[in-house]
Design an enzyme around this catalytic site. Structure first.
Site, PDB file in Angstrom:
ATOM      1  CG  LEU A 251      -1.823   1.244   1.344  1.00  0.00           C
ATOM      2  CD1 LEU A 251      -2.771   1.347   0.158  1.00  0.00           C
ATOM      3  CD2 LEU A 251      -2.604   1.219   2.646  1.00  0.00           C
ATOM      4  CE1 TYR A 252       6.146   5.255   1.733  1.00  0.00           C
ATOM      5  CE2 TYR A 252       7.468   3.586   0.617  1.00  0.00           C
ATOM      6  CZ  TYR A 252       7.318   4.883   1.090  1.00  0.00           C
ATOM      7  OH  TYR A 252       8.326   5.791   0.929  1.00  0.00           O
ATOM      8  CB  ALA A 253       4.629   0.512  -3.440  1.00  0.00           C
ATOM      9  CB  THR A 255       0.247   5.991  -0.895  1.00  0.00           C
ATOM     10  OG1 THR A 255       1.495   5.628  -0.292  1.00  0.00           O
ATOM     11  CG2 THR A 255      -0.886   5.220  -0.217  1.00  0.00           C
TER      12      THR A 255
END
Length: 441
Positions: A251-253, A255
């Site tokens: 999810l970090y990637a 965003t």
């Protein structure tokens, strides 16, 4: 006249006078007069009530606004003077001629933000920081970084980039020429525990900042931190800016990839000059405690086992570790070459630069090699617990192609992992007051 008064105000309250015979016309006139008098009175009372209500609502709005102002941790003449003083360009003696720049640094009390702010101030640029000092990792480390910045004349506002009023105020007080946007919710694994924080900071916060920049006059040029994680599940190495980035592994990637698309749209619609930087595993003094090299150092010194992940088929994980000083050079080079935004009042007047660069070291190192280097500089043997990497969004390797940054920014990393970790260990022992032979920090 007496009869009229008697009709309007009966001598006996609650009773109606009986009309005299033969007074039909006069009675009708008296009834009409009563009606209009009553209607006029009610209308006046209604106007009075409306006026009172409007006055109350206006006063309540003033009270609410005032209470918000006084409750805020920013604002006021003294605060504005601090902002202007920090944003002032101060060219040091003997420096090259030039106007310098005034930079708003978001995430200024973070790892990269602190180092970039210090470098900008050292060369004489104006710097104002903003940071919300959240508790993702120990806020005391962020407070210590803030104290370091304060000692070098950099003022850091305690606030959130989602606060549009605060950002608008900052741009009203100072006509920033550049924004270095480093504020973000970091960490691949934490996204599985608190996904909302990533959307709040990395997507909503970015949009709020871009809106403030769009509406500013003049519009600043923007340099912001994307991530090498956008390359996701790519197996072609080294990673190039032209490679596909539509397969995020976390999810970090996702965003950060969303951030690249959002910034592109603001560049296209509003003429904002935007440069995105894909950082590759940044490390060094004042670093983030959630990073592997940092937690390895702490656990090794405390005699605790460290967890070393391996990829499938027992392949060692590898990272393109990039020393903080090299990242700072890339950030400042991006600011220096950013080019101007072309919008005014939120309206685009011509095309503006849109760029993306990899900032890495180009020399991937395996995690076991990282551990062995730390053991050498700490002079302590690590207790290793080797397990297969779980499906938590981490990727097995990263490797940067930096030819574009080298060509356009003059970017050239100079610090290898051994030299960088030696500097980090020296800082770590000094900052935490560790005495060799003791397991207590």
């Amino acid at each position: 006249m007496r009869a009229l008064e008697d009709d309007l105000f009966p001598s006996t309250p609650g009773k109606v006078k009986i009309e005299r015979a033969g007074g039909g016309a006069m009675a009708m006139n008296r009834q009409l007069h009563r009606c209009f008098a009553s209607t006029s009175t009610m209308f006046l009372w209604a106007l009075f009530l409306v006026a009172m209500t409007a006055s109350y609502l206006s006063f309540q709005s003033f009270v609410d606004t005032s209470s918000k102002y006084f409750a805020a941790s920013w604002g006021g003449l003294h605060w504005e003077r601090q902002i202007r003083a920090s944003a002032a360009v101060r060219r040091p003696p003997g420096s090259a001629a030039g106007a310098g720049m005034s930079v708003l640094v978001t995430g200024a009390a973070g790892f990269v933000g602190t180092h970039c702010s210090l470098a900008l101030r050292k060369r004489g640029d104006g710097v104002v920081g903003i940071d919300n000092f959240n508790s993702y990792y120990d806020p005391s480390l962020k407070k210590a970084r803030k104290a370091l910045l304060t000692s070098h004349g950099v003022f850091v506002v305690e606030g959130d980039i989602n606060d549009g009023r605060l950002l608008a105020k900052l741009f009203d007080v100072v006509p920033f020429t550049h924004v270095l946007h480093l504020a973000a919710q970091a960490g691949v694994r934490y996204a599985m525990e608190n996904p909302a924080s990533y959307v709040h900071s990395n997507v909503a916060g970015l949009v709020t900042l871009l809106e403030a920049c769009k509406n500013a006059d003049p519009q600043p040029a923007i340099v912001w931190a994307s991530s090498s994680s956008v390359y996701g599940l790519n197996d072609k190495v080294p990673f190039s800016e032209a490679d596909r980035t539509d397969q995020p592994a976390s999810l970090y990637a996702a965003t950060k990839k969303a951030g690249e698309e959002i910034t592109h749209s603001y560049n296209h619609i509003y003429g904002l000059s935007i440069t995105g930087l894909r950082f590759f595993t940044v490390y060094g003094p004042w670093g983030r405690p959630d990073m592997a090299y940092f937690s390895f150092t702490r656990n090794i010194l405390q005699g605790k086992p460290i967890t070393v992940y391996r990829g499938k088929n027992h392949v060692d994980l590898a990272r393109d570790f990039t020393y903080i000083d090299d990242i700072v050079k890339g950030c400042l080079g991006s600011l220096d070459t950013a080019g101007r935004s072309t919008g005014t009042g939120g309206k685009k007047r011509g095309p503006a630069p849109y760029r993306i660069f990899n900032l890495g070291n180009t020399s991937p190192v395996t995690v076991p090699t990282l551990v062995s280097i730390l053991e050498k500089h700490l002079r302590v043997k690590a207790k290793k617990h080797v397990i297969e990497m779980p499906g938590n969004g981490d990727v097995p390797f990263t490797h940067a192609n930096i030819s574009l940054a080298r060509q356009q920014l003059g970017y050239k990393p100079t610090t290898n992992l051994d030299a960088g970790l030696k500097k980090f260990v020296k800082w770590y022992l000094s900052y935490y007051g560790y005495t060799r032979g003791s397991k207590n920090l």
